[in-house]
Design an enzyme around this catalytic site. Structure first.
Site, PDB file in Angstrom:
ATOM      1  N   CYS A 115    -125.054  84.124  35.498  1.00  0.00           N
ATOM      2  CA  CYS A 115    -124.484  84.622  36.745  1.00  0.00           C
ATOM      3  C   CYS A 115    -124.547  83.554  37.847  1.00  0.00           C
ATOM      4  CB  CYS A 115    -125.144  85.933  37.152  1.00  0.00           C
ATOM      5  SG  CYS A 115    -124.190  86.843  38.407  1.00  0.00           S
ATOM      6  N   HIS A 210    -124.838  89.270  32.582  1.00  0.00           N
ATOM      7  CA  HIS A 210    -126.302  89.292  32.533  1.00  0.00           C
ATOM      8  C   HIS A 210    -126.780  89.683  31.129  1.00  0.00           C
ATOM      9  CE1 HIS A 210    -127.552  88.766  36.782  1.00  0.00           C
ATOM     10  NE2 HIS A 210    -126.307  89.146  37.007  1.00  0.00           N
ATOM     11  N   GLU A 212    -129.589  89.383  29.833  1.00  0.00           N
ATOM     12  CA  GLU A 212    -130.945  89.955  29.859  1.00  0.00           C
ATOM     13  C   GLU A 212    -130.918  91.453  30.107  1.00  0.00           C
ATOM     14  OE1 GLU A 212    -130.133  89.676  34.201  1.00  0.00           O
ATOM     15  OE2 GLU A 212    -129.591  88.494  32.423  1.00  0.00           O
TER      16      GLU A 212
END
Length: 233
Positions: A115, A210, A212
């Site tokens: 990002c 993202h 994660e």
């Protein structure tokens, strides 16, 4: 064989609260270090240093580097006037992460941007950013989801062989590409969702979404594989 040591950049905040304490803190969502660990790496957090020149020494001790998501990049970094919708600057973090990126590129340490990390990589290589777009985030503090399509014959296409739905939370994106960067994925509206540096001595990939925040470890596993490869540095 030791697990590759992967550095992950962090926030620096003026006040954080835990137990009975409220103090300045270096912060990073736990999802980042958990993603590194689940993909087979050993995570090391890299908070902003008052001396960005220390980045070269820090990166020299790493097998791989992740530039994490976070606040908007200061538009002064790419010589643009500030849009009213651009968030407040984070000068210490900008300086530190730009120095980390420069050090990783110079020393061929495998690099993954997430990002803001993708946006900062683009700026580090002379690119610019769209300071606002709609439709790529949920309500405040909530990830949206949309499809990205890998560009054929890119590194990312070997990691994500087909379209994928990904967690997303951003309102800025790549405009003019930085030196040597190529698009590696796009969204349905044409937004560049990943970039990479083909021909680089090493692994240089950045994604606008993202990873994660999802369950797919493929991008992180690709970084870990590059970090573990003999002669990767």
């Amino acid at each position: 064989m030791p697990r590759p040591l992967i550095g992950v950049s962090t926030y620096l905040v003026e006040s954080a609260h835990w137990d009975a304490w409220q103090q300045p803190a270096a912060l990073l969502p736990a999802a980042y270090h958990l993603m590194v660990q689940r993909a087979g790496g050993l995570a090391a957090l890299l908070p902003p240093d008052a001396e960005p020149s220390a980045a070269r020494g820090a990166v020299a001790r790493l097998d791989g580097l992740v530039i994490a998501g976070g606040p908007d990049v200061d538009p002064a970094r790419y010589s643009a006037p500030r849009d009213p919708r651009t968030g407040p600057p984070a000068p210490e973090r900008d300086a530190w992460e730009l120095a980390l990126i420069e050090a990783a590129l110079a020393s061929r340490v495998p690099l993954l941007g997430v990002c803001r990390g993708m946006q900062l990589l683009n700026v580090a290589l002379g690119g610019t950013l769209h300071q606002h777009l709609d439709g790529h985030a949920g309500p405040p503090g909530t990830f949206a989801e949309h499809e990205v399509r890998p560009v054929p014959r890119t590194l990312l296409a070997t990691v994500l062989p087909g379209p994928a739905r990904v967690p997303t939370y951003h309102h800025q994106a790549v405009d003019a590409l930085g030196r040597g960067l190529v698009p590696a994925a796009v969204a349905a509206d044409g937004t560049v969702e990943a970039v990479e540096l083909p021909g680089a001595d090493g692994f240089v990939l950045a994604v606008q979404w993202h990873p994660e925040a999802g369950s797919d470890l493929s991008v992180m596993r690709a970084l870990i594989a590059a970090a573990a490869r003999p002669g990767s540095r």
